[in-house]
Write an enzyme that holds these catalytic residues in place. Structure first.
Site, PDB file in Angstrom:
ATOM      1  N   HIS A  45       0.838  -1.203   0.000  1.00 44.12           N
ATOM      2  CA  HIS A  45       0.000   0.000   0.000  1.00 44.12           C
ATOM      3  C   HIS A  45       0.869   1.247   0.000  1.00 44.12           C
ATOM      4  O   HIS A  45       2.084   1.172   0.209  1.00 44.12           O
ATOM      5  CB  HIS A  45      -0.879   0.014   1.259  1.00 44.12           C
ATOM      6  CG  HIS A  45      -0.070   0.146   2.514  1.00 44.12           C
ATOM      7  ND1 HIS A  45       0.488  -0.954   3.148  1.00 44.12           N
ATOM      8  CD2 HIS A  45       0.319   1.225   3.224  1.00 44.12           C
ATOM      9  CE1 HIS A  45       1.172  -0.531   4.202  1.00 44.12           C
ATOM     10  NE2 HIS A  45       1.097   0.795   4.275  1.00 44.12           N
ATOM     11  N   HIS A 127       5.466   6.748  -0.995  1.00 43.14           N
ATOM     12  CA  HIS A 127       6.325   5.576  -1.168  1.00 43.14           C
ATOM     13  C   HIS A 127       5.597   4.308  -0.753  1.00 43.14           C
ATOM     14  O   HIS A 127       4.725   4.329   0.107  1.00 43.14           O
ATOM     15  CB  HIS A 127       7.645   5.741  -0.399  1.00 43.14           C
ATOM     16  CG  HIS A 127       7.499   5.695   1.087  1.00 43.14           C
ATOM     17  ND1 HIS A 127       7.085   6.779   1.820  1.00 43.14           N
ATOM     18  CD2 HIS A 127       7.707   4.693   1.968  1.00 43.14           C
ATOM     19  CE1 HIS A 127       7.039   6.440   3.098  1.00 43.14           C
ATOM     20  NE2 HIS A 127       7.412   5.176   3.223  1.00 43.14           N
TER      21      HIS A 127
HETATM   22  P1  ATP Z   1       5.706  -3.017  11.113  1.00 37.58           P
HETATM   23  O1  ATP Z   1       5.618  -1.810  12.028  1.00 37.58           O
HETATM   24  O2  ATP Z   1       5.240  -4.281  11.722  1.00 37.58           O
HETATM   25  O3  ATP Z   1       7.023  -3.146  10.452  1.00 37.58           O
HETATM   26  P2  ATP Z   1       4.049  -1.409   9.381  1.00 37.58           P
HETATM   27  O4  ATP Z   1       5.039  -0.291   9.599  1.00 37.58           O
HETATM   28  O5  ATP Z   1       3.559  -1.641   8.014  1.00 37.58           O
HETATM   29  O6  ATP Z   1       4.656  -2.775   9.922  1.00 37.58           O
HETATM   30  P3  ATP Z   1       2.398   0.065  11.112  1.00 37.58           P
HETATM   31  O7  ATP Z   1       3.556   0.480  11.974  1.00 37.58           O
HETATM   32  O8  ATP Z   1       1.101  -0.209  11.773  1.00 37.58           O
HETATM   33  O9  ATP Z   1       2.766  -1.196  10.274  1.00 37.58           O
HETATM   34  O10 ATP Z   1       2.202   1.224  10.037  1.00 37.58           O
HETATM   35  C1  ATP Z   1       1.124   1.270   9.120  1.00 37.58           C
HETATM   36  C2  ATP Z   1       1.496   2.201   7.978  1.00 37.58           C
HETATM   37  O11 ATP Z   1       1.733   3.511   8.481  1.00 37.58           O
HETATM   38  C3  ATP Z   1       2.776   1.805   7.242  1.00 37.58           C
HETATM   39  O12 ATP Z   1       2.650   2.201   5.893  1.00 37.58           O
HETATM   40  C4  ATP Z   1       3.832   2.634   7.911  1.00 37.58           C
HETATM   41  O13 ATP Z   1       4.917   2.910   7.048  1.00 37.58           O
HETATM   42  C5  ATP Z   1       3.075   3.905   8.221  1.00 37.58           C
HETATM   43  N1  ATP Z   1       3.598   4.548   9.435  1.00 37.58           N
HETATM   44  C6  ATP Z   1       3.867   3.935  10.609  1.00 37.58           C
HETATM   45  N2  ATP Z   1       4.317   4.817  11.514  1.00 37.58           N
HETATM   46  C7  ATP Z   1       4.341   6.011  10.905  1.00 37.58           C
HETATM   47  C8  ATP Z   1       4.700   7.334  11.310  1.00 37.58           C
HETATM   48  N3  ATP Z   1       5.130   7.595  12.537  1.00 37.58           N
HETATM   49  N4  ATP Z   1       4.595   8.309  10.414  1.00 37.58           N
HETATM   50  C9  ATP Z   1       4.156   8.081   9.166  1.00 37.58           C
HETATM   51  N5  ATP Z   1       3.778   6.864   8.711  1.00 37.58           N
HETATM   52  C10 ATP Z   1       3.876   5.843   9.562  1.00 37.58           C
END
Ligand code: ATP
Ligand code: MG
Length: 175
Positions: A45, A127
């Site tokens: 996504h 991205h």
């Molecule tokens: P994991 O944390 O298990 O590696 P993930 O990053 O995909 O997996 P989440 O941390 O729940 O899962 O994040 C969901 C989405 O939001 C992802 O696309 C992630 O890159 C984005 N995201 C997470 N934290 C932030 C943040 N602090 N700022 C912007 N985008 C974020």
């Protein structure tokens, strides 16, 4: 689901399965040199806005914000692939973010702020994360020509399982 537990939420655009599989297949070939953890095809996504942990009753506020965002469709060319050393991810995305997508992200952020959500101050960087914990590489395989027709965005719940994050689309909005 425990109705009182907070939900980890974000807004994103989700590719059609065919595009997701083409991205996953490119990521598979990149993975040969980078190693690391591949994003599952169904999880691929592009994040528009990350809300983090939201108390369950506030989900309605996130929905209200999204419903006020004017619809904007676009065709986005995914024509760049990169390794980011600071967080060791390999991602693909548009070399130039299409204006309608940047506007969609900006409108969403603004409407979420109206609802009292506190969002990341960093500017939107379109991205698609395809590999995590990648090894540095000087050369990634060439990306095939990929066009993404964006016509909706989604509100997504993120949950953890043993293999990483799992996502559940809670609601769709016309973009
Ligand atoms: P994991 O944390 O298990 O590696 P993930 O990053 O995909 O997996 P989440 O941390 O729940 O899962 O994040 C969901 C989405 O939001 C992802 O696309 C992630 O890159 C984005 N995201 C997470 N934290 C932030 C943040 N602090 N700022 C912007 N985008 C974020
Ligand atoms: Mg994360």
């Amino acid at each position: 689901m425990n109705g009182k537990a907070p939900l980890r939420l974000f807004f994103a655009v989700w590719p059609e399965p065919k595009l997701a599989h083409r991205l996953a297949s490119w990521a598979n070939s990149a993975h040969r040199t980078t190693g690391g953890r591949l994003t599952r095809a169904e999880s691929i996504h592009l994040t528009l806005a990350f809300l983090g942990e939201v108390p369950a009753p506030r989900v309605e506020n996130a929905i209200s914000a999204a419903l006020r965002v004017p619809a904007r469709t676009c065709i986005m060319q995914i024509d760049e692939a990169c390794f980011w050393p600071h967080n060791r991810i390999v991602w693909a995305g548009p070399r130039e973010t299409p204006a309608p997508l940047a506007e969609l992200a900006a409108d969403l952020k603004q409407q979420l702020e109206v609802e009292g959500f506190d969002l990341d101050a960093r500017s939107f960087q379109a991205h698609i994360t395809l590999i995590r914990k990648a090894r540095a590489t000087r050369q990634l395989p060439p990306l095939p020509a990929l066009d993404w027709r964006v016509h909706e965005f989604v509100l997504v719940r993120s949950m953890k399982d043993r293999e990483g994050a799992r996502y559940e689309v809670l609601r769709r909005f016309a973009a």
